[in-house]
Design an enzyme around this catalytic site. Sequence first.
Site, mmCIF file in Angstrom:
data_model
loop_
_atom_site.group_PDB
_atom_site.id
_atom_site.type_symbol
_atom_site.label_atom_id
_atom_site.label_comp_id
_atom_site.label_asym_id
_atom_site.label_seq_id
_atom_site.Cartn_x
_atom_site.Cartn_y
_atom_site.Cartn_z
ATOM 1 N N HIS A 288 -25.247 133.565 110.522
ATOM 2 C CA HIS A 288 -25.868 133.909 111.810
ATOM 3 C C HIS A 288 -27.342 134.209 111.529
ATOM 4 O O HIS A 288 -27.666 134.764 110.471
ATOM 5 C CB HIS A 288 -25.308 135.199 112.412
ATOM 6 C CG HIS A 288 -23.847 135.208 112.714
ATOM 7 N ND1 HIS A 288 -22.905 135.574 111.797
ATOM 8 C CD2 HIS A 288 -23.171 134.946 113.853
ATOM 9 C CE1 HIS A 288 -21.705 135.526 112.356
ATOM 10 N NE2 HIS A 288 -21.838 135.139 113.602
ATOM 11 N N ASP B 169 -27.894 137.664 110.247
ATOM 12 C CA ASP B 169 -27.361 138.004 108.911
ATOM 13 C C ASP B 169 -28.451 137.823 107.872
ATOM 14 O O ASP B 169 -28.531 138.581 106.907
ATOM 15 C CB ASP B 169 -26.248 137.046 108.439
ATOM 16 C CG ASP B 169 -25.080 136.913 109.376
ATOM 17 O OD1 ASP B 169 -24.816 137.858 110.118
ATOM 18 O OD2 ASP B 169 -24.425 135.842 109.330
ATOM 19 N N GLU C 277 -16.022 127.931 119.042
ATOM 20 C CA GLU C 277 -14.962 128.588 118.258
ATOM 21 C C GLU C 277 -14.102 129.436 119.185
ATOM 22 O O GLU C 277 -14.542 130.487 119.662
ATOM 23 C CB GLU C 277 -15.618 129.459 117.180
ATOM 24 C CG GLU C 277 -14.613 130.131 116.271
ATOM 25 C CD GLU C 277 -15.294 130.933 115.172
ATOM 26 O OE1 GLU C 277 -16.295 130.465 114.599
ATOM 27 O OE2 GLU C 277 -14.830 132.048 114.901
HETATM 28 C C1 XLS Z 1 -15.695 136.379 115.029
HETATM 29 C C2 XLS Z 1 -16.030 135.009 114.678
HETATM 30 C C3 XLS Z 1 -17.427 134.827 114.096
HETATM 31 C C4 XLS Z 1 -17.835 133.383 114.172
HETATM 32 C C5 XLS Z 1 -19.304 133.162 114.014
HETATM 33 O O1 XLS Z 1 -14.556 136.746 115.235
HETATM 34 O O2 XLS Z 1 -15.057 134.513 113.810
HETATM 35 O O3 XLS Z 1 -17.479 135.313 112.811
HETATM 36 O O4 XLS Z 1 -17.169 132.606 113.246
HETATM 37 O O5 XLS Z 1 -20.038 133.759 115.010
HETATM 38 NI NI NI Z 2 -15.165 132.639 112.849
HETATM 39 NI NI NI Z 3 -13.095 135.867 113.642
#
Ligand code: XLS
Ligand code: NI
Ligand code: NI
Length: 438
Positions: A103, A106, A234
Amino acid sequence: MAREYFPGVSAIRYEGPDSKNPLAFKHYNPKEKVAGKSMADHFRFAACYWHCMKNGGGDPFGPGTRNMPWNTASSDPMGVARDTMDAMFEFLTKLGVKFWCFHDRDIAPEGRTLAESHRNLDQIVAIAKKKQIETGTQLLWGTANLFSNPRYMSGAATSPFPEVFAYAAAQVKKAMEVTHELKGQGYTFWGGREGYDMLLNTDMKRELDHLGAFLNMAVDFKKKIGFKGQFYIEPKPKEPTKHQYDFDAAACHAFLMTYGLVNDFKLNIEANHATLAGHSMHHDLEYAASNGILGSIDANRGDELLGWDTDQFPTSIYETTLVSLVLLKHGGFKTGGLNFDAKVRRQSVDPVDLFYAHIGGMDAFARGLKIAARCVKDGRIEKLVRDRYNGWGKDLGKKIEAGKLDFTALEKIALSSPEPEARSGRQELIENILNEYI
Ligand code: XLS
Ligand code: NI
Ligand code: NI
């Protein structure tokens, strides 16, 4: 010469199943070919910046516990960011993992203004770019953190406040630019706080429309800058909000279709998110793959007895076998890979624990892959499935699939036919066969 953050750990090598060396692979042999492809190419393993380098192990009841010298040597946040990048690349190189994910926040600290945050990011990205070349490491995907800063407490693209939407757009624009600069193979949108805590104060339709508009802007911007990486959504059903809009693979698919985005996005499926949604990882992967939208994987696992996102490292050979079966069946990753979105436990305080965790996960997947390859080669399960559906290759089935029969015609056939014969699904037999390979 940069400081060494993992002294005593040298390059992790494959030593085979008889090795007792805890810092060696027993099953993951990157060059070994399985089903026509090297293990490294099958998995395209990645490590993530946030859990490896920044998650100290804090929980709602206490602070971080991990010994992370890269976060404490310097008193200045940009110094910490530089040290951490050194540590991350030392880790990746020693582990032999060729991809990473991050990110924006990060890798570089948020400044007092957005402009300062942009500048911080540019400085650190220049360092990362050099390190990628030096080490032959690639960026699997980048993303923006649109959830930690309190400005995003009500969401980012789905915030009720247009000023927050604008800020999020600016942050994603920049994160896409730096991902492009680092030749990222993808860019991920995880919903962060895109969801609601209560429906009574939420205009759901408006929020979803805004999310659709936001992602369409991202597609436009991607074309504008010539970024060729794959976009991923995601799915996650809950946490941090009570209900996340990107609930599961099917909800994301419907969303992508509704907002004209289905050709521009694939999914990044995370094991512990699928289980939080009440599915198995197998289910969400199969749903995505069979709809042509499986892009990448965030590998981890939950705890069967706990209802939250524990993000543990995967250890179950049964699960890694099922994941590998889906990958083999659908032709594997293209731009995607297998990112360990997993964290060591709060009591795993030593830097070396990061190695044990990843070695275990990679070995678990290597075994799963070999088992799945044996299963595919042997073909007994596949044959049982083929036989189960063989009616669709005969006259009646062919006509139905070709759309040649309507309800009236089907009623006529059913009225003049005997009761359909009961045929076993062979569940126990299939389970037994799968266990033979394990
Ligand atoms: C949080 C998510 C995060 C994503 C990236 O639960 O898994 O880590 O993978 O933003
Ligand atoms: Ni994730
Ligand atoms: Ni996660």
